[in-house]
Scaffold this motif. Structure first.
Motif, PDB file in Angstrom:
ATOM      1  N   ALA A 192       1.125  10.854   6.266  1.00  0.00           N
ATOM      2  CA  ALA A 192       0.677  11.650   5.120  1.00  0.00           C
ATOM      3  C   ALA A 192       0.046  10.764   4.051  1.00  0.00           C
ATOM      4  O   ALA A 192      -0.964  11.126   3.436  1.00  0.00           O
ATOM      5  CB  ALA A 192       1.848  12.435   4.537  1.00  0.00           C
ATOM      6  N   ARG A 193       0.631   9.578   3.819  1.00  0.00           N
ATOM      7  CA  ARG A 193       0.036   8.647   2.839  1.00  0.00           C
ATOM      8  C   ARG A 193      -1.294   8.085   3.367  1.00  0.00           C
ATOM      9  O   ARG A 193      -2.252   7.927   2.617  1.00  0.00           O
ATOM     10  CB  ARG A 193       1.009   7.491   2.555  1.00  0.00           C
ATOM     11  N   LEU A 194      -1.329   7.777   4.660  1.00  0.00           N
ATOM     12  CA  LEU A 194      -2.571   7.254   5.246  1.00  0.00           C
ATOM     13  C   LEU A 194      -3.698   8.280   5.155  1.00  0.00           C
ATOM     14  O   LEU A 194      -4.859   7.923   4.961  1.00  0.00           O
ATOM     15  CB  LEU A 194      -2.333   6.880   6.703  1.00  0.00           C
ATOM     16  N   ASP A 195      -3.342   9.543   5.302  1.00  0.00           N
ATOM     17  CA  ASP A 195      -4.346  10.607   5.262  1.00  0.00           C
ATOM     18  C   ASP A 195      -4.971  10.748   3.879  1.00  0.00           C
ATOM     19  O   ASP A 195      -6.004  11.393   3.723  1.00  0.00           O
ATOM     20  CB  ASP A 195      -3.698  11.925   5.688  1.00  0.00           C
ATOM     21  N   GLU A 196      -4.331  10.129   2.871  1.00  0.00           N
ATOM     22  CA  GLU A 196      -4.834  10.183   1.499  1.00  0.00           C
ATOM     23  C   GLU A 196      -5.523   8.887   1.090  1.00  0.00           C
ATOM     24  O   GLU A 196      -5.772   8.660  -0.102  1.00  0.00           O
ATOM     25  CB  GLU A 196      -3.675  10.484   0.543  1.00  0.00           C
ATOM     26  N   VAL A 197      -5.842   8.028   2.052  1.00  0.00           N
ATOM     27  CA  VAL A 197      -6.446   6.735   1.739  1.00  0.00           C
ATOM     28  C   VAL A 197      -7.767   6.943   0.996  1.00  0.00           C
ATOM     29  O   VAL A 197      -8.532   7.867   1.281  1.00  0.00           O
ATOM     30  CB  VAL A 197      -6.665   5.917   3.035  1.00  0.00           C
ATOM     31  N   THR A 198      -8.022   6.088   0.032  1.00  0.00           N
ATOM     32  CA  THR A 198      -9.239   6.179  -0.772  1.00  0.00           C
ATOM     33  C   THR A 198     -10.359   5.358  -0.130  1.00  0.00           C
ATOM     34  O   THR A 198     -10.163   4.696   0.890  1.00  0.00           O
ATOM     35  CB  THR A 198      -8.965   5.684  -2.197  1.00  0.00           C
ATOM     36  N   GLY A 199     -11.528   5.404  -0.775  1.00  0.00           N
ATOM     37  CA  GLY A 199     -12.638   4.575  -0.323  1.00  0.00           C
ATOM     38  C   GLY A 199     -13.387   5.094   0.880  1.00  0.00           C
ATOM     39  O   GLY A 199     -14.157   4.351   1.504  1.00  0.00           O
ATOM     40  N   GLY A 200     -13.159   6.354   1.237  1.00  0.00           N
ATOM     41  CA  GLY A 200     -13.855   6.905   2.397  1.00  0.00           C
ATOM     42  C   GLY A 200     -13.228   6.544   3.720  1.00  0.00           C
ATOM     43  O   GLY A 200     -13.842   6.757   4.780  1.00  0.00           O
ATOM     44  N   GLY A 201     -12.018   6.014   3.688  1.00  0.00           N
ATOM     45  CA  GLY A 201     -11.328   5.670   4.928  1.00  0.00           C
ATOM     46  C   GLY A 201     -10.842   6.903   5.672  1.00  0.00           C
ATOM     47  O   GLY A 201     -10.557   7.932   5.061  1.00  0.00           O
ATOM     48  N   ASP A 239      -5.002  -2.267   0.024  1.00  0.00           N
ATOM     49  CA  ASP A 239      -3.867  -2.775  -0.746  1.00  0.00           C
ATOM     50  C   ASP A 239      -3.241  -1.658  -1.584  1.00  0.00           C
ATOM     51  O   ASP A 239      -2.012  -1.608  -1.745  1.00  0.00           O
ATOM     52  CB  ASP A 239      -4.312  -3.922  -1.644  1.00  0.00           C
ATOM     53  N   LEU A 240      -4.079  -0.765  -2.100  1.00  0.00           N
ATOM     54  CA  LEU A 240      -3.542   0.401  -2.810  1.00  0.00           C
ATOM     55  C   LEU A 240      -2.730   1.279  -1.862  1.00  0.00           C
ATOM     56  O   LEU A 240      -1.658   1.779  -2.239  1.00  0.00           O
ATOM     57  CB  LEU A 240      -4.694   1.196  -3.418  1.00  0.00           C
ATOM     58  N   LEU A 241      -3.213   1.445  -0.655  1.00  0.00           N
ATOM     59  CA  LEU A 241      -2.487   2.214   0.350  1.00  0.00           C
ATOM     60  C   LEU A 241      -1.141   1.576   0.663  1.00  0.00           C
ATOM     61  O   LEU A 241      -0.106   2.262   0.714  1.00  0.00           O
ATOM     62  CB  LEU A 241      -3.338   2.314   1.623  1.00  0.00           C
ATOM     63  N   ARG A 242      -1.137   0.258   0.849  1.00  0.00           N
ATOM     64  CA  ARG A 242       0.121  -0.459   1.118  1.00  0.00           C
ATOM     65  C   ARG A 242       1.115  -0.262  -0.016  1.00  0.00           C
ATOM     66  O   ARG A 242       2.299   0.025   0.212  1.00  0.00           O
ATOM     67  CB  ARG A 242      -0.184  -1.951   1.319  1.00  0.00           C
ATOM     68  N   ALA A 243       0.644  -0.384  -1.261  1.00  0.00           N
ATOM     69  CA  ALA A 243       1.528  -0.239  -2.419  1.00  0.00           C
ATOM     70  C   ALA A 243       2.039   1.201  -2.545  1.00  0.00           C
ATOM     71  O   ALA A 243       3.196   1.425  -2.923  1.00  0.00           O
ATOM     72  CB  ALA A 243       0.784  -0.656  -3.690  1.00  0.00           C
ATOM     73  N   THR A 244       1.192   2.171  -2.234  1.00  0.00           N
ATOM     74  CA  THR A 244       1.605   3.579  -2.315  1.00  0.00           C
ATOM     75  C   THR A 244       2.732   3.869  -1.338  1.00  0.00           C
ATOM     76  O   THR A 244       3.711   4.556  -1.673  1.00  0.00           O
ATOM     77  CB  THR A 244       0.402   4.496  -2.019  1.00  0.00           C
ATOM     78  N   ILE A 245       2.620   3.344  -0.125  1.00  0.00           N
ATOM     79  CA  ILE A 245       3.681   3.559   0.866  1.00  0.00           C
ATOM     80  C   ILE A 245       4.957   2.855   0.432  1.00  0.00           C
ATOM     81  O   ILE A 245       6.062   3.396   0.551  1.00  0.00           O
ATOM     82  CB  ILE A 245       3.212   3.050   2.250  1.00  0.00           C
ATOM     83  N   GLU A 246       4.839   1.652  -0.113  1.00  0.00           N
ATOM     84  CA  GLU A 246       6.019   0.919  -0.582  1.00  0.00           C
ATOM     85  C   GLU A 246       6.724   1.668  -1.709  1.00  0.00           C
ATOM     86  O   GLU A 246       7.959   1.669  -1.791  1.00  0.00           O
ATOM     87  CB  GLU A 246       5.600  -0.471  -1.072  1.00  0.00           C
ATOM     88  N   ASP A 247       5.964   2.315  -2.585  1.00  0.00           N
ATOM     89  CA  ASP A 247       6.551   3.024  -3.728  1.00  0.00           C
ATOM     90  C   ASP A 247       7.133   4.383  -3.342  1.00  0.00           C
ATOM     91  O   ASP A 247       7.845   4.999  -4.154  1.00  0.00           O
ATOM     92  CB  ASP A 247       5.489   3.234  -4.807  1.00  0.00           C
ATOM     93  N   THR A 248       6.818   4.863  -2.147  1.00  0.00           N
ATOM     94  CA  THR A 248       7.349   6.146  -1.694  1.00  0.00           C
ATOM     95  C   THR A 248       8.752   5.932  -1.120  1.00  0.00           C
ATOM     96  O   THR A 248       8.916   5.260  -0.104  1.00  0.00           O
ATOM     97  CB  THR A 248       6.447   6.784  -0.618  1.00  0.00           C
ATOM     98  N   ARG A 249       9.750   6.490  -1.762  1.00  0.00           N
ATOM     99  CA  ARG A 249      11.121   6.319  -1.304  1.00  0.00           C
ATOM    100  C   ARG A 249      11.458   7.378  -0.262  1.00  0.00           C
ATOM    101  O   ARG A 249      11.224   8.570  -0.469  1.00  0.00           O
ATOM    102  CB  ARG A 249      12.096   6.406  -2.478  1.00  0.00           C
ATOM    103  N   PHE A 250      12.015   6.925   0.843  1.00  0.00           N
ATOM    104  CA  PHE A 250      12.392   7.829   1.934  1.00  0.00           C
ATOM    105  C   PHE A 250      13.879   8.110   1.834  1.00  0.00           C
ATOM    106  O   PHE A 250      14.698   7.191   1.863  1.00  0.00           O
ATOM    107  CB  PHE A 250      12.042   7.196   3.281  1.00  0.00           C
TER     108      PHE A 250
END
Length: 410
Positions: free
Chosen positions: A296-305, A332-343
């Motif tokens: 779900a976080r990957l699907d929101e990647v920025t930059g046209g990814g 790097d924003l994607l990596r940080a977003t996943i890290e900040d998401t608490r499971f």
């Protein structure tokens, strides 16, 4: 946006095109079309549904065909008005078609082939027999029952469908819309817009002259069938190109996308850190939830990814037309977003179903951090083919893991 797409594409667009065609096409162009359109749809739809093991679609197509032919062949209808028998057939179709679409949406294609066929044929035969008996032997009373009035006039005065039928269509529309938004499956989209097309088929039957009404009826029922045929094709495509767990495009879709980039792109390989240990400790069900959260976080990647499920706990992100330097900030924003998401983990004493009475919590829910490592590469003189670029991204991913994980490497 993706929810609107799941709701309106492709069924809503097909129905819109059909409405516009019927509105602007000369009648002499519509009549010849109806000599072949219904039979092509029924035949093609039946063959495709059989090939893709979608027996529920076969029975919905049969239900639409039976409703269409039953109304067209009602001998009581002569253009001056409808007799009680035809009213029973008409209002019976309006009342029973929506629950059929809901039932086949719920049941789907589970169980043995013989069981599915037995269920489908039994359901259709029981309904046809009941309506036929009521129309033949108890038409006046049944017509009165089917045309019971309990809704306000402003809600019902614009259609020949009686109040019970309107309620049936309304409940089915709410149910199928919820399924579309919740599951985003092509067949749910097809059933929803087939329902709308069926309502348009019935809306003016008995109000406008018979010749025009019969054309409208057959045209919209056939359009409902066409929508289902396209839904079967879409479902087949999803099976081949989309990952069922994460709903991301799969590896085959990535391979096709790489062939269409024109040679300028950056591709990243993303791996969930310590996933095997996480999976072994908390179980495969929790592991699947982690993959869905990361997807779900990957699907929101920025930059046209564009994100893909590559396999296992590994994902890919393709930046078409971008270089590695352009993709790095977004990764790097994607990596940080996943890290900040608490499971949040399900506690060992927490029941799977909500109890009837609330109980005090035995402890605060355990939250864990999920991180990913990312390697990214682009075509160069040394690595030129898509396979070579993916291998280069994999090597960069390996360096990210060796370097301590939770980082992006090139």
């Amino acid at each position: 946006m993706r929810y609107l797409y799941a709701l309106f594409v492709p069924g809503g667009l097909i129905l819109l095109a059909a409405v516009l065609f019927l509105r602007w096409a000369p009648p002499e162009h519509v009549a010849p079309l109806l000599h072949v359109f219904p039979y092509v749809i029924l035949g093609a739809g039946g063959l495709l549904a059989w090939r893709f093991h979608r027996t529920s679609v076969i029975f919905v197509l049969l239900a639409l065909a039976v409703a269409d032919q039953a109304l067209l062949r009602s001998s009581s209808f002569g253009g001056q008005g409808a007799g009680d028998a035809v009213l029973v057939v008409f209002q019976g179709a309006a009342l029973l078609l929506p629950p059929n679409l809901m039932a086949f949406s719920i049941v789907g294609d589970r169980g043995s082939l013989a069981g599915r066929f037995g269920f489908g044929l039994g359901v259709l035969a029981a309904q046809v027999s009941t309506v036929a008996l009521l129309a033949g032997w108890a038409a006046p009373g049944a017509a009165t029952l089917f045309e019971a009035q309990f809704l306000p006039e402003w809600l019902t005065g614009w259609t020949a469908v009686a109040h019970p039928g309107l309620v049936s269509f309304g409940l089915a529309a709410v149910f199928l819309t919820a399924r579309c938004l919740l599951y985003r499956k092509p067949l749910d989209n097809g059933l929803l817009w087939a329902l709308v097309a069926s309502f348009l088929a019935l809306r003016k039957f008995g109000v406008i002259p018979y010749d025009s009404a019969s054309q409208v009826l057959t045209f919209y029922f056939s359009t409902a069938g066409l929508i289902l045929v396209v839904a079967v094709i879409e479902a087949g495509y999803a099976m081949a190109f989309r990952d069922e767990l994460t709903r991301l495009p799969g590896r085959r879709a990535l391979n096709e996308a790489l062939q269409q980039t024109g040679g300028q792109y950056a591709v990243a390989m993303v791996d969930v850190d310590h996933f095997k240990k996480f999976n072994d400790t908390y179980g495969h069900d929790v592991g699947d939830q982690v993959l869905k959260m990361v997807a779900a976080r990957l699907d929101e990647v920025t930059g046209g990814g564009r994100a893909f499920r590559y396999g296992g706990e590994e994902f890919s992100v393709l930046f078409a037309g971008k270089s590695v330097d352009e993709a790095l900030p977004h990764l790097d924003l994607l990596r940080a977003t996943i890290e900040d998401t608490r499971f949040t983990l399900r506690g060992p004493g927490r029941p799977r179903k909500k109890p009837g009475k609330s109980r005090p919590a035995s402890g605060s829910p355990k939250q864990v951090a999920v991180t990913v490592s990312i390697g990214v590469a682009e075509p160069s003189a040394r690595v030129s083919t898509p396979d070579e670029v993916i291998k280069a991204a994999d090597k960069a991913l390996y360096r990210a893991k060796k370097g301590g994980r939770n980082q992006v490497r090139t």
